[in-house]
Design an enzyme around this catalytic site. Structure first.
Site, PDB file in Angstrom:
ATOM      1  N   ASP A 111      20.492  82.589  48.778  1.00 13.20           N
ATOM      2  CA  ASP A 111      21.846  82.879  49.194  1.00 13.20           C
ATOM      3  C   ASP A 111      22.749  82.801  48.020  1.00 13.20           C
ATOM      4  OD1 ASP A 111      21.448  80.319  49.093  1.00 13.20           O
ATOM      5  OD2 ASP A 111      22.612  79.970  50.743  1.00 13.20           O
ATOM      6  N   THR A 133      12.977  83.270  48.546  1.00 13.84           N
ATOM      7  CA  THR A 133      13.047  81.681  48.585  1.00 13.84           C
ATOM      8  C   THR A 133      12.184  81.275  49.486  1.00 13.84           C
ATOM      9  OG1 THR A 133      14.462  79.903  49.170  1.00 13.84           O
ATOM     10  CG2 THR A 133      14.995  82.156  50.167  1.00 13.84           C
ATOM     11  N   ASP A 137      15.896  79.963  54.799  1.00 14.48           N
ATOM     12  CA  ASP A 137      17.268  79.641  55.084  1.00 14.48           C
ATOM     13  C   ASP A 137      18.220  80.829  55.171  1.00 14.48           C
ATOM     14  OD1 ASP A 137      17.384  79.963  52.572  1.00 14.48           O
ATOM     15  OD2 ASP A 137      18.425  78.287  51.703  1.00 14.48           O
ATOM     16  N   ARG A 179      14.748  72.447  51.316  1.00 15.27           N
ATOM     17  CA  ARG A 179      16.348  72.029  51.333  1.00 15.27           C
ATOM     18  C   ARG A 179      16.812  71.841  52.756  1.00 15.27           C
ATOM     19  NH1 ARG A 179      19.328  75.706  46.902  1.00 15.27           N
ATOM     20  NH2 ARG A 179      18.692  77.369  48.601  1.00 15.27           N
TER      21      ARG A 179
HETATM   22  P1  ADP Z   1      19.339  80.542  45.202  1.00 11.64           P
HETATM   23  O1  ADP Z   1      19.497  81.997  44.837  1.00 11.64           O
HETATM   24  O2  ADP Z   1      18.140  80.163  45.355  1.00 11.64           O
HETATM   25  O3  ADP Z   1      19.993  79.951  46.517  1.00 11.64           O
HETATM   26  P2  ADP Z   1      21.240  79.064  43.792  1.00 11.64           P
HETATM   27  O4  ADP Z   1      22.095  78.580  44.735  1.00 11.64           O
HETATM   28  O5  ADP Z   1      20.967  78.046  42.556  1.00 11.64           O
HETATM   29  O6  ADP Z   1      19.841  79.898  44.017  1.00 11.64           O
HETATM   30  O7  ADP Z   1      22.178  80.207  42.824  1.00 11.64           O
HETATM   31  C1  ADP Z   1      21.284  81.004  42.060  1.00 11.64           C
HETATM   32  C2  ADP Z   1      22.192  81.635  40.838  1.00 11.64           C
HETATM   33  O8  ADP Z   1      23.200  82.444  41.542  1.00 11.64           O
HETATM   34  C3  ADP Z   1      23.253  80.756  40.389  1.00 11.64           C
HETATM   35  O9  ADP Z   1      22.781  80.002  39.350  1.00 11.64           O
HETATM   36  C4  ADP Z   1      24.469  81.355  39.817  1.00 11.64           C
HETATM   37  O10 ADP Z   1      24.118  82.303  38.537  1.00 11.64           O
HETATM   38  C5  ADP Z   1      24.527  82.776  40.979  1.00 11.64           C
HETATM   39  N1  ADP Z   1      25.508  82.169  42.016  1.00 11.64           N
HETATM   40  C6  ADP Z   1      25.186  81.315  43.138  1.00 11.64           C
HETATM   41  N2  ADP Z   1      26.421  81.250  43.983  1.00 11.64           N
HETATM   42  C7  ADP Z   1      27.123  82.125  43.328  1.00 11.64           C
HETATM   43  C8  ADP Z   1      28.590  82.212  43.482  1.00 11.64           C
HETATM   44  N3  ADP Z   1      29.451  81.944  44.810  1.00 11.64           N
HETATM   45  N4  ADP Z   1      29.282  83.550  42.818  1.00 11.64           N
HETATM   46  C9  ADP Z   1      28.464  83.944  41.862  1.00 11.64           C
HETATM   47  N5  ADP Z   1      27.130  83.601  41.466  1.00 11.64           N
HETATM   48  C10 ADP Z   1      26.607  82.868  42.203  1.00 11.64           C
END
Ligand code: ADP
Length: 351
Positions: A111, A133, A137, A179
């Site tokens: 997400d 992932t 979720d 998570r």
């Molecule tokens: P996942 O994609 O597994 O949920 P993360 O939450 O760590 O993992 O998000 C991965 C990457 O996506 C972050 O390191 C960032 O580069 C980008 N990202 C996350 N949230 C935002 C947001 N609100 N706006 C812009 N980029 C985001």
């Protein structure tokens, strides 16, 4: 306008099947005659942080990706990129894409990565998301890439743990990943016939779980297994771990948080057992070879992503609904609330 090039990146936590998705995108792009560029380390590669451009962006030839399809992990690497939350840095990313003649982007991630993809869409970059992932979720899709593999790793491990638990008449505590989402715990529990599952979606009390375990022991079920989702501690009613353990002869430091190992110690004492062992399955859940279910989803999703971009359809995320691969607008998908399967939860905990 036809696509001059497509870019692909994997972002967030890695998940089994990411490579299979990259392979599928590469095969489909090659089929339609569109060159594919692999972007390294999630959004970091678009920010051009490395001196050598090949460490950020790499043309992906079919020959290269054919070798990686079944491999766990992600060949493109993945990383978090906090700067990407800042519009100033996202502007650099858009400039990189324009300079590289990349007219469409495929983002494989969770997400957080989809939020990043949404921002790029808003800046005029046609983007398609593939849910990568293990956590499962995301509310809009029945499965995410890697979830089935992670569950199967857990099932394999829990079966082994239950075999040795039975040999020693010794209940087990097993912590699995996910998570803030209890899906891995729930599916692993129901697939192994485990007796108790504890998840972040349902508030719980340590004393109640001990009562459940006592009930199993009273029935002669000496291998009763408690599956804990890693995020379950956030839904735990306040419990004085330090006070309880130190007054029951177990050294513990003040302020120590609850963990699977500590939880097993508490269960042992509350239920008057000789022993209760804890296992944290951990990262093997992320590093396994993808199951057939994950690989086939990756294959279909990768192909659909390329077809959508080629047909001028973008700002969508791919998922699975009613067993069929589908797509929907990214912002709509991000608003769908994840539902928890309370029926299975009650079933596992009631028998
Ligand atoms: P996942 O994609 O597994 O949920 P993360 O939450 O760590 O993992 O998000 C991965 C990457 O996506 C972050 O390191 C960032 O580069 C980008 N990202 C996350 N949230 C935002 C947001 N609100 N706006 C812009 N980029 C985001």
């Amino acid at each position: 306008m036809s696509m001059r090039k497509i870019g692909i990146l994997t972002s967030g936590g890695d998940s089994p099947g990411m490579n299979a998705a990259v392979m599928s995108v590469a095969r489909s792009a090659a089929y339609y005659g569109i060159p594919l560029v692999g972007i390294k380390r999630g959004y970091n590669g678009l920010l051009r942080k490395r001196l050598d451009i090949r460490e950020d962006l790499q043309e992906l030839h079919l020959e290269t990706v054919l070798d990686i399809a079944d491999e766990p992990g992600t060949f493109l690497r993945t990383a978090r990129c906090d700067e990407f939350r800042d519009p100033k840095y996202r502007e650099i990313a858009v400039q990189t894409l324009r300079a590289m003649e990349i007219d469409g982007l495929v983002v494989v991630g969770g997400d957080g990565s989809f939020n990043g993809a949404k921002c790029l869409c808003e800046m005029g970059v046609p983007t398609i998301g593939i849910p990568g992932t293990i956590d499962n979720d995301l509310g809009y899709t029945e499965m995410t890439l890697g979830y089935d593999t992670a569950v199967n790793v857990c099932v394999d491990a829990i079966r082994k743990i239950r075999a040795t638990s039975r040999s020693h008449d010794r209940p087990a505590v097993v912590e699995v990943m996910g998570r803030h989402c209890g899906d891995i715990a729930l599916t692993a529990a129901v697939s192994t016939g485990s007796e108790i599952v504890v998840v972040p979606e349902v508030p719980w009390k340590v004393e109640d779980v001990a009562r459940q375990l006592k009930r199993q022991l009273a029935k002669g079920n000496t291998r009763a297994t408690i599956i804990l989702a890693e995020g379950c501690y956030s839904a735990m009613a306040p419990f004085d771990l330090y006070g309880y353990l130190t007054t029951h002869g177990k050294p513990c430091y003040e302020g120590e948080p609850m963990s699977a190992v500590r939880f097993a110690s508490v269960m042992k004492r509350m239920c008057g057992m000789v022993e209760a062992r804890a296992t944290v399955i951990g990262y093997v859940q992320r590093g396994a070879e993808p199951t057939a279910r994950d690989s086939s989803f990756a294959f279909e999703a990768g192909n659909l992503a390329v077809r959508l971009l080629r047909d001028g359809i973008s700002n969508q995320v791919i998922g699975m609904q009613k067993g069929r691969v589908m797509y929907m607008p990214i912002d709509e998908a991000l608003r769908v609330k994840k539902r928890f399967n309370r029926r299975i939860y009650d079933l596992v905990n009631s028998l």
